[in-house]
Design a protein around this motif. Structure first.
Motif, PDB file in Angstrom:
ATOM      1  N   UNK A  54       2.544   5.990  -3.944  1.00  0.00           N
ATOM      2  CA  UNK A  54       2.177   4.582  -4.107  1.00  0.00           C
ATOM      3  C   UNK A  54       2.272   4.160  -5.566  1.00  0.00           C
ATOM      4  N   UNK A  55       1.856   5.038  -6.471  1.00  0.00           N
ATOM      5  CA  UNK A  55       1.967   4.733  -7.895  1.00  0.00           C
ATOM      6  C   UNK A  55       3.419   4.665  -8.340  1.00  0.00           C
ATOM      7  N   UNK A  56       4.250   5.546  -7.789  1.00  0.00           N
ATOM      8  CA  UNK A  56       5.674   5.501  -8.092  1.00  0.00           C
ATOM      9  C   UNK A  56       6.256   4.152  -7.678  1.00  0.00           C
ATOM     10  N   UNK A  57       5.875   3.674  -6.486  1.00  0.00           N
ATOM     11  CA  UNK A  57       6.342   2.371  -6.024  1.00  0.00           C
ATOM     12  C   UNK A  57       5.887   1.272  -6.981  1.00  0.00           C
ATOM     13  N   UNK A  58       4.625   1.305  -7.398  1.00  0.00           N
ATOM     14  CA  UNK A  58       4.122   0.282  -8.311  1.00  0.00           C
ATOM     15  C   UNK A  58       4.856   0.329  -9.651  1.00  0.00           C
ATOM     16  N   UNK A  59       5.122   1.519 -10.150  1.00  0.00           N
ATOM     17  CA  UNK A  59       5.882   1.644 -11.401  1.00  0.00           C
ATOM     18  C   UNK A  59       7.272   1.048 -11.246  1.00  0.00           C
ATOM     19  N   UNK A  60       7.915   1.371 -10.111  1.00  0.00           N
ATOM     20  CA  UNK A  60       9.286   0.927  -9.893  1.00  0.00           C
ATOM     21  C   UNK A  60       9.380  -0.557  -9.571  1.00  0.00           C
ATOM     22  N   UNK A  68       7.118   9.946  -0.943  1.00  0.00           N
ATOM     23  CA  UNK A  68       6.761  10.740   0.235  1.00  0.00           C
ATOM     24  C   UNK A  68       5.409  10.266   0.768  1.00  0.00           C
ATOM     25  N   UNK A  69       5.426   9.669   1.958  1.00  0.00           N
ATOM     26  CA  UNK A  69       4.224   9.153   2.619  1.00  0.00           C
ATOM     27  C   UNK A  69       3.420   8.223   1.714  1.00  0.00           C
ATOM     28  N   UNK A  70       4.048   7.197   1.149  1.00  0.00           N
ATOM     29  CA  UNK A  70       3.281   6.287   0.293  1.00  0.00           C
ATOM     30  C   UNK A  70       2.345   5.413   1.121  1.00  0.00           C
ATOM     31  N   UNK A  71       1.067   5.317   0.763  1.00  0.00           N
ATOM     32  CA  UNK A  71       0.177   4.353   1.408  1.00  0.00           C
ATOM     33  C   UNK A  71       0.429   2.969   0.824  1.00  0.00           C
ATOM     34  N   UNK A  72       1.013   2.086   1.601  1.00  0.00           N
ATOM     35  CA  UNK A  72       1.380   0.752   1.129  1.00  0.00           C
ATOM     36  C   UNK A  72       0.304  -0.236   1.543  1.00  0.00           C
ATOM     37  N   UNK A  73      -0.903  -0.018   1.018  1.00  0.00           N
ATOM     38  CA  UNK A  73      -2.085  -0.713   1.507  1.00  0.00           C
ATOM     39  C   UNK A  73      -2.145  -2.164   1.059  1.00  0.00           C
ATOM     40  N   UNK A 117      -6.622  -1.506  -1.544  1.00  0.00           N
ATOM     41  CA  UNK A 117      -6.313  -1.850  -2.919  1.00  0.00           C
ATOM     42  C   UNK A 117      -7.038  -3.160  -3.215  1.00  0.00           C
ATOM     43  N   UNK A 118      -7.435  -3.380  -4.457  1.00  0.00           N
ATOM     44  CA  UNK A 118      -8.247  -4.560  -4.760  1.00  0.00           C
ATOM     45  C   UNK A 118      -7.699  -5.294  -5.970  1.00  0.00           C
ATOM     46  N   UNK A 119      -8.102  -6.567  -6.065  1.00  0.00           N
ATOM     47  CA  UNK A 119      -7.799  -7.364  -7.235  1.00  0.00           C
ATOM     48  C   UNK A 119      -8.805  -7.111  -8.337  1.00  0.00           C
ATOM     49  N   UNK A 167      -1.465   6.736  12.580  1.00  0.00           N
ATOM     50  CA  UNK A 167      -0.265   7.147  11.847  1.00  0.00           C
ATOM     51  C   UNK A 167       0.751   6.017  11.765  1.00  0.00           C
ATOM     52  N   UNK A 168       0.950   5.308  12.875  1.00  0.00           N
ATOM     53  CA  UNK A 168       1.945   4.239  12.908  1.00  0.00           C
ATOM     54  C   UNK A 168       1.540   3.044  12.064  1.00  0.00           C
ATOM     55  N   UNK A 169       0.298   2.604  12.213  1.00  0.00           N
ATOM     56  CA  UNK A 169      -0.150   1.392  11.519  1.00  0.00           C
ATOM     57  C   UNK A 169      -0.312   1.615  10.019  1.00  0.00           C
ATOM     58  N   UNK A 170      -0.894   2.750   9.640  1.00  0.00           N
ATOM     59  CA  UNK A 170      -1.247   2.973   8.237  1.00  0.00           C
ATOM     60  C   UNK A 170      -0.061   3.494   7.427  1.00  0.00           C
ATOM     61  N   UNK A 171       0.835   4.273   8.068  1.00  0.00           N
ATOM     62  CA  UNK A 171       1.939   4.867   7.316  1.00  0.00           C
ATOM     63  C   UNK A 171       3.316   4.547   7.887  1.00  0.00           C
ATOM     64  N   UNK A 172       3.571   4.920   9.121  1.00  0.00           N
ATOM     65  CA  UNK A 172       4.937   4.930   9.619  1.00  0.00           C
ATOM     66  C   UNK A 172       5.573   3.530   9.655  1.00  0.00           C
ATOM     67  N   UNK A 173       4.887   2.553  10.235  1.00  0.00           N
ATOM     68  CA  UNK A 173       5.469   1.213  10.313  1.00  0.00           C
ATOM     69  C   UNK A 173       5.618   0.563   8.933  1.00  0.00           C
ATOM     70  N   UNK A 174       4.596   0.610   8.060  1.00  0.00           N
ATOM     71  CA  UNK A 174       4.794   0.017   6.730  1.00  0.00           C
ATOM     72  C   UNK A 174       5.897   0.699   5.921  1.00  0.00           C
TER      73      UNK A 174
END
Length: 516
Positions: free
Chosen positions: A192-198, A213-218, A223-225, A380-387
């Motif tokens: 997730x941090x790699x995604x944010x950096x990129x 690998x398995x990024x949580x795209x929450x 994640x909060x403001x 698994x589907x809602x939190x990781x696989x589908x996002x």
């Protein structure tokens, strides 16, 4: 021996690989530098011995986090070090920079799982693993913590990662690495941090390719403001008898210990059921949530494990000792109520799908499954696989190469493929005593790990996993027809994604609209 901008380093050589361990990439984040942006490493005189792993950031390692992370021998607030494994004859070699997972509260770059020796020895790439601040030391955020030099008031751990990447740009050539051929990679919160950096244009010159690998795209509240993060920081400070600015005067290990104790306090936990120390949408380093940001126009290797949710709900050691802290909800009304909460927490679009329709769909697709198995599939589907599928499709639709995988290696005794199980296969550390009994130690295990190491190294080297027939991800296929490289007992096989039809039941996740 290498010469760096800060001074000379002495590492050790073993089996054709130079090991430089515990290398400082930023000043110690202690005292006046606590809860502030990382500073450059002070120069040193003489020769600095870099022959042992540096201390991990202070943390409380327990439960599921111990499945991947072997026991930590040394923790210290002075933790901003990294490790370099470089082939002896490396010249302009491609570089893999790895950020460990652990919910931004656990793990370290010196863990046995991510030892870079195998990749460096067998595939000729330079491997760098990075320590960074965790928990409250890495994530407390508030305007009263603004750093006068940088203007940042949040995301200290994310800033550490970026500082590590800047160190790579300035220094890795001394180790035989090419600063123009850097892949940033991570698993779970590291991904997730790699995604944010990129996603931040300011970082575009720091990498060439991305592995997630398995990024949580929450979404919030995972994640909060800045406002919500500030509310949490104020509550921590008040509970500890100080001001927000006064948190800087607390010893780091003490702050970590006392914040963890607050989260176990019933009154505090009712107000804050989870710590708000993950990356914060501060408008400076983080401009968009991972699920809606725009990744740099670079090749992306991304995927998930077959049974992500097992990590939180059904993870056990081979001897039967349960590691997971959570249990699936009971059938009937408890299940239905939990599903309503889960969708509200993790589905980031309007309108949300009907919980009743989702449950009916999964029951129809899994007629032989019990309530627990259905819950794990939904989670698994809602939190990781589908996002993750949606993220890959959005990136590919913009014309960038995407290589998608589904890691499906079953655990040796307990079965299933939980979150984090992929890591020792990527690094070839699956036979380490901490993992061998969990994942198995036979010829098939070795073969899959060797194939994955070769594919990952090829991606680092060429921007495509040239080993095997691994086509680009096709964003024109609907979620229910998606394809992926399955990594399992049969080796590496490209074909229809397991459970792909279920992803289409999360409607907006499968929509690629004009905004994307």
């Amino acid at each position: 021996m290498v010469e760096t901008p800060a001074g000379r380093l002495a590492g050790r050589r073993h089996d054709g690989v130079d090991h430089f361990l515990g290398v400082p990439y930023a000043a110690a984040p202690i005292g006046a530098f606590r809860l502030r942006s990382p500073r450059p490493t002070p120069n040193w005189t003489g020769i600095l011995q870099a022959d042992r792993i540096g201390p991990a950031a202070p943390q409380h390692l327990a439960g599921s986090q111990t499945w991947l992370n072997d026991p930590i021998i040394n923790m210290d607030e002075d933790c901003l070090t990294l490790n370099v494994w470089a082939p002896v004859d490396a010249r302009n070699a491609p570089v893999l920079v790895w950020f460990h997972g652990g919910a931004t509260r656990n793990g370290h770059g010196g863990a046995a799982a991510c030892d870079g020796f195998g990749l460096a020895c067998e595939h000729g790439i330079v491997v760098v693993t990075v320590n960074y601040r965790l928990g409250p030391l890495g994530g407390l955020a508030h305007p009263d913590l603004v750093d006068p030099d940088t203007g940042f008031c949040a995301n200290w751990g994310l800033q550490d990662k970026i500082a590590g990447l800047r160190w790579v740009q300035e220094t890795i050539a001394a180790f035989g690495g090419d600063p123009h051929k850097v892949t940033i990679a991570g698993q779970s919160s590291g991904a997730a941090n790699v995604v944010l950096i990129a996603q931040n244009p300011c970082n575009r010159g720091l990498f060439r390719t991305v592995i997630a690998q398995s990024p949580p795209l929450f979404q919030p509240p995972m994640f909060v403001g800045l406002h919500d993060a500030g509310e949490y920081t104020e509550a921590v400070a008040t509970s500890l008898g100080t001001t927000v600015a006064g948190l800087r005067d607390l010893a780091g290990t003490d702050l970590v210990r006392r914040e963890a104790a607050l989260l176990r306090d019933a009154d505090f936990a009712r107000r804050f059921p989870r710590p708000r120390t993950a990356p914060t949408l501060d408008g400076a380093l983080v401009h968009a949530w991972p699920h809606e940001g725009v990744l740099a126009d670079v090749p992306l290797l991304i995927g998930f494990t077959r049974d992500e949710a097992k990590f939180w709900y059904d993870l056990a050691l081979p001897d039967g000792v349960k590691l997971s802290a959570l249990s699936p909800p009971g059938p009937g009304e408890p299940f239905e109520a939990a599903l309503v909460r889960l969708i509200a927490l993790h589905y980031p679009f309007d309108p949300a799908p009907s919980p009743a329709a989702i449950l009916a769909g999964y029951r129809a697709a899994m007629p032989e499954a019990g309530s627990d198995a259905i819950w794990l599939a939904i989670y698994s589907d809602l939190v990781f696989r589908a996002p993750v599928w949606r993220y890959a499709a959005r990136h590919a639709r913009r014309g960038s190469p995407v290589f998608f995988y589904d890691f499906a290696w079953p655990l040796a005794v307990t079965g299933g493929t939980p979150h984090a199980a992929c890591v020792p296969f990527v690094f070839g550390t699956h036979r380490h005593p901490h993992f061998a009994a969990k994942v198995g130690a036979d010829d098939a295990t070795d073969a899959l790990s060797q194939a994955m190491m070769a594919a990952w190294a090829a991606f680092v080297r060429d921007g495509a996993p040239a080993t095997h027939d691994w086509p680009d991800f096709n964003p024109e296929l609907p979620a229910g027809s998606s394809q992926a490289m399955a990594l399992g007992r049969d080796g590496m096989l490209f074909g229809p994604l397991h459970g792909a039809a279920r992803l289409a039941w999360w409607p907006a996740i499968g929509i690629i609209d004009g905004v994307d």
